[in-house]
Design an enzyme around this catalytic site. Structure first.
Site, PDB file in Angstrom:
ATOM      1  N   PRO A 107       0.835  -1.212   0.000  1.00 21.34           N
ATOM      2  CA  PRO A 107       0.000   0.000   0.000  1.00 21.34           C
ATOM      3  C   PRO A 107       0.860   1.247   0.000  1.00 21.34           C
ATOM      4  O   PRO A 107       1.870   1.308   0.696  1.00 21.34           O
ATOM      5  CB  PRO A 107      -0.797  -0.121   1.307  1.00 21.34           C
ATOM      6  N   MET A 108       0.468   2.246  -0.796  1.00 27.18           N
ATOM      7  CA  MET A 108       1.220   3.497  -0.862  1.00 27.18           C
ATOM      8  C   MET A 108       0.248   4.665  -0.950  1.00 27.18           C
ATOM      9  O   MET A 108      -0.719   4.606  -1.714  1.00 27.18           O
ATOM     10  CB  MET A 108       2.144   3.506  -2.084  1.00 27.18           C
ATOM     11  N   CYS A 130       2.463   2.206  10.223  1.00 24.11           N
ATOM     12  CA  CYS A 130       2.859   3.565   9.855  1.00 24.11           C
ATOM     13  C   CYS A 130       3.562   4.246  11.029  1.00 24.11           C
ATOM     14  O   CYS A 130       2.984   4.396  12.106  1.00 24.11           O
ATOM     15  CB  CYS A 130       1.646   4.384   9.442  1.00 24.11           C
ATOM     16  N   HIS A 173       7.530  -5.580   8.668  1.00 19.09           N
ATOM     17  CA  HIS A 173       8.417  -4.657   7.964  1.00 19.09           C
ATOM     18  C   HIS A 173       9.885  -4.812   8.341  1.00 19.09           C
ATOM     19  O   HIS A 173      10.757  -4.352   7.625  1.00 19.09           O
ATOM     20  CB  HIS A 173       7.996  -3.213   8.232  1.00 19.09           C
ATOM     21  N   GLY A 210      10.594  -4.776   2.992  1.00 16.18           N
ATOM     22  CA  GLY A 210      11.804  -4.059   3.354  1.00 16.18           C
ATOM     23  C   GLY A 210      13.007  -4.509   2.559  1.00 16.18           C
ATOM     24  O   GLY A 210      13.266  -5.706   2.423  1.00 16.18           O
ATOM     25  N   ASN A 211      13.746  -3.538   1.990  1.00 20.44           N
ATOM     26  CA  ASN A 211      14.992  -3.768   1.229  1.00 20.44           C
ATOM     27  C   ASN A 211      14.754  -4.422  -0.129  1.00 20.44           C
ATOM     28  O   ASN A 211      15.669  -5.019  -0.697  1.00 20.44           O
ATOM     29  CB  ASN A 211      15.988  -4.653   1.999  1.00 20.44           C
ATOM     30  N   ALA A 223       7.259  -1.612  -2.324  1.00 20.81           N
ATOM     31  CA  ALA A 223       6.568  -0.340  -2.523  1.00 20.81           C
ATOM     32  C   ALA A 223       7.389   0.526  -3.478  1.00 20.81           C
ATOM     33  O   ALA A 223       7.137   0.563  -4.677  1.00 20.81           O
ATOM     34  CB  ALA A 223       6.351   0.365  -1.185  1.00 20.81           C
ATOM     35  N   GLU A 224       8.411   1.201  -2.947  1.00 17.86           N
ATOM     36  CA  GLU A 224       9.212   2.100  -3.774  1.00 17.86           C
ATOM     37  C   GLU A 224       9.915   1.359  -4.905  1.00 17.86           C
ATOM     38  O   GLU A 224      10.103   1.907  -5.987  1.00 17.86           O
ATOM     39  CB  GLU A 224      10.239   2.829  -2.901  1.00 17.86           C
TER      40      GLU A 224
END
Length: 419
Positions: free
Chosen positions: A36-37, A120, A184, A218-219, A241-242
C-alpha cells in the site's frame, strides 16, 4: 503459562487451517505483492504492475473515520476493477473497533481482504493514534481484531517493539484472529533519514514462531533481493513499494524501458481514470508536471524518451547485458525517470559570453524547507507548512482548507450536505 483447554486448542487449530486456506485459495498463494502506498497504489498502477508478475495488490492506506464520513473520499478510493484486480486488499488505519467494523462492511464487497495498518511510523500517525502507535495498546488491537464481521482479517506489523515478544510461546492465536501478517523488519523509530535497512533476521524469527502465513517487506529493490528475502526469511510472500515505483517489472527480473512503462500506465489511466494527481506522482518529470493538465503531454515525454534512448536500449537487450549486471547498474532508461530533467523540448543553444566567476569560498547550499510533520519537502504555498500528503490528511481530518494545495474540505462537505 496457562494451559489451553481442548476447546481452545480446537479453535486455534481451526483458525490456523482457515489462515492457510485464506492464503492458498483467496489470495491464490500470492508470492509477489504490491504494498500500500499513499496516492500511488491506485487502480491504473495496480493493473499495470499485474502484467509484471505481481500476484496481489493493496489499496492506499485509508482512514477509516474519513472513509465513513466523507462520500467523496470513499468514492475515490473504492475505485476497483472486479474482473482484473484480484486478489486485492483494502488497508485501513483505525483506533476504534466500531468505526473499523463499519468501514470494513462497506469495503468488503470490493476486495478479498481487509488489512489493519499497525505499521505507519509517521508523526501524523502518532497524532491520529493509529499505525505503529497502536502497538502501545495491545488490548485495543485485540478488540479491533476480534470483531466478527466476515471471515477475513489481515494485519500489518511494523517491527519491533519490546511489548511484542517473539518467544516460542507466540502462536497464531496471539494475533487476535489474523489470517496473515506483514512484517516490515524495522523499528518504528526508523523513519525519514533514520530509516536504514530492514532486519530480515527478525522477520524470520516471526515466521518461525507463527503458524499462519507471513509476508515480508523491506529492502526490496530488485528480483535479486526478492529471491534472497525468500531464502533468508522463509516467508510466504514478499512485498515492495518504492521498488515497484521505480521499476514496475521488478518481480520479473527483466528490463522495462521507461517509455514502455509510461505508455502502459497511460493506457490503464485512460481505461480507469483516477485523479490527475496520480499520473503526476508516477511520471515524475517536474518541469512538465508543473505546466500541464493534459495526459497527452506525458505521452509526448515518453515519445521523446524513446527517441533519445531507444538505440542504446536495443543494444543493451541485444548484448544481453541485463543478465550480466546487477539491476542497480542498469542504465537510467530502464527505470521510471526520477530526475528533474525535461525532455519535451531540446534546449536552444545560444552563444553567451561567460562572465568570470569571482574567486572565493563557495556559498552554502540552500536546502529545501521540510514539512513540519515528516521528512518530505514542504509545499511552498501550503497554509500549514506541510507536504502535500500531510496537508491532505489534515484537511480531511480537521476539516480545514489549504489555499496553497487547493484542498477545500469545508466546501466539499457543504456540497455533500446539500445534495
Amino acid at each position: 503459562m496457562i494451559e489451553k483447554s481442548d476447546h481452545d486448542k480446537c479453535q486455534v487449530k481451526e483458525q490456523i487451517n482457515h489462515a492457510r486456506d485464506f492464503w492458498s485459495k483467496t489470495l491464490r498463494s500470492a508470492r509477489h505483492i504490491l504494498a500500500p502506498m499513499v496516492d500511488q497504489s491506485e487502480l491504473p498502477f495496480r493493473l499495470m504492475v499485474r502484467r509484471y508478475n505481481v500476484h496481489c495488490t493493496y489499496s492506499p492506506m485509508l482512514h477509516s473515520r474519513l472513509f465513513l464520513e466523507q462520500p467523496k473520499y470513499q468514492q475515490e478510493f473504492l475505485q476497483t476493477g472486479p474482473e482484473f484486480d484480484h486478489p486485492f486488499i483494502i488497508q485501513f488505519c483505525a483506533n476504534d473497533p466500531e468505526i473499523f467494523l463499519k468501514a470494513a462492511k462497506i469495503a468488503e464487497s470490493h476486495c478479498d481482504a481487509i488489512d489493519l495498518n499497525l505499521g505507519c511510523p509517521q508523526t501524523i500517525a502518532k497524532r491520529g493514534h493509529y499505525g505503529a502507535f497502536l502497538q502501545d495498546e495491545w488490548s485495543l488491537i485485540y478488540d479491533i481484531g476480534t470483531i466478527k464481521y466476515f471471515p477475513i482479517q489481515f494485519f500489518e506489523y511494523n517491527f519491533f517493539k519490546s511489548q511484542f515478544s517473539c518467544s516460542k510461546s507466540n502462536k497464531a492465536s496471539d494475533f487476535a484472529g489474523a489470517s496473515l501478517i506483514t512484517v516490515h523488519g524495522r523499528l518504528r523509530e526508523q523513519k525519514g533519514s533514520k530509516t536504514g535497512l530492514a532486519d530480515w533476521t527478525k522477520i524470520r524469527l516471526v515466521k518461525e514462531n507463527l503458524r499462519i502465513p507471513v509476508f515480508a517487506n523491506g529492502n526490496i529493490q530488485s528480483k535479486i533481493e526478492v529471491d534472497k528475502c525468500f531464502d533468508e526469511t522463509i516467508v510466504d510472500g514478499v512485498m515492495s513499494a518504492e521498488g515497484l515505483l521505480y521499476n514496475p517489472a521488478l518481480f520479473t527480473g527483466k528490463p522495462l524501458a521507461v517509455w514502455d512503462a509510461a505508455y502502459e500506465y497511460v493506457e490503464q489511466y485512460r481505461k480507469h481514470t483516477s485523479s490527475f494527481s496520480s499520473i503526476q506522482e508516477h511520471l515524475e518529470l517536474r518541469n512538465v508536471v508543473g505546466k500541464t493538465h493534459s495526459i497527452e503531454d506525458f505521452v509526448k515525454v515518453a515519445d521523446q524518451l524513446k527517441k533519445r534512448y531507444h538505440v542504446e536500449y536495443e543494444k543493451f537487450i541485444a548484448d544481453d547485458q541485463h543478465t550480466k549486471e546487477h539491476p542497480k547498474n542498469w542504465p537510467v532508461f530502464i527505470f521510471i525517470d526520477n530526475t528533474n530533467e525535461s525532455v519535451v523540448e531540446e534546449p536552444v543553444k545560444k552563444k553567451i559570453k561567460k562572465e568570470k566567476k569571482p574567486k572565493g569560498p563557495k556559498p552554502p547550499k540552500i536546502l529545501p524547507e521540510l514539512c513540519s510533520q515528516c521528512s518530505h519537502p514542504r509545499g511552498l504555498k501550503c497554509d500549514f507548512g506541510y507536504c502535500r500528503i500531510c496537508c491532505r490528511q489534515k484537511s480531511y481530518s480537521e476539516k480545514v482548507d489549504c489555499q496553497g494545495h487547493g484542498f477545500r474540505s469545508k466546501l466539499l462537505k457543504s456540497k455533500n450536505d446539500n445534495s
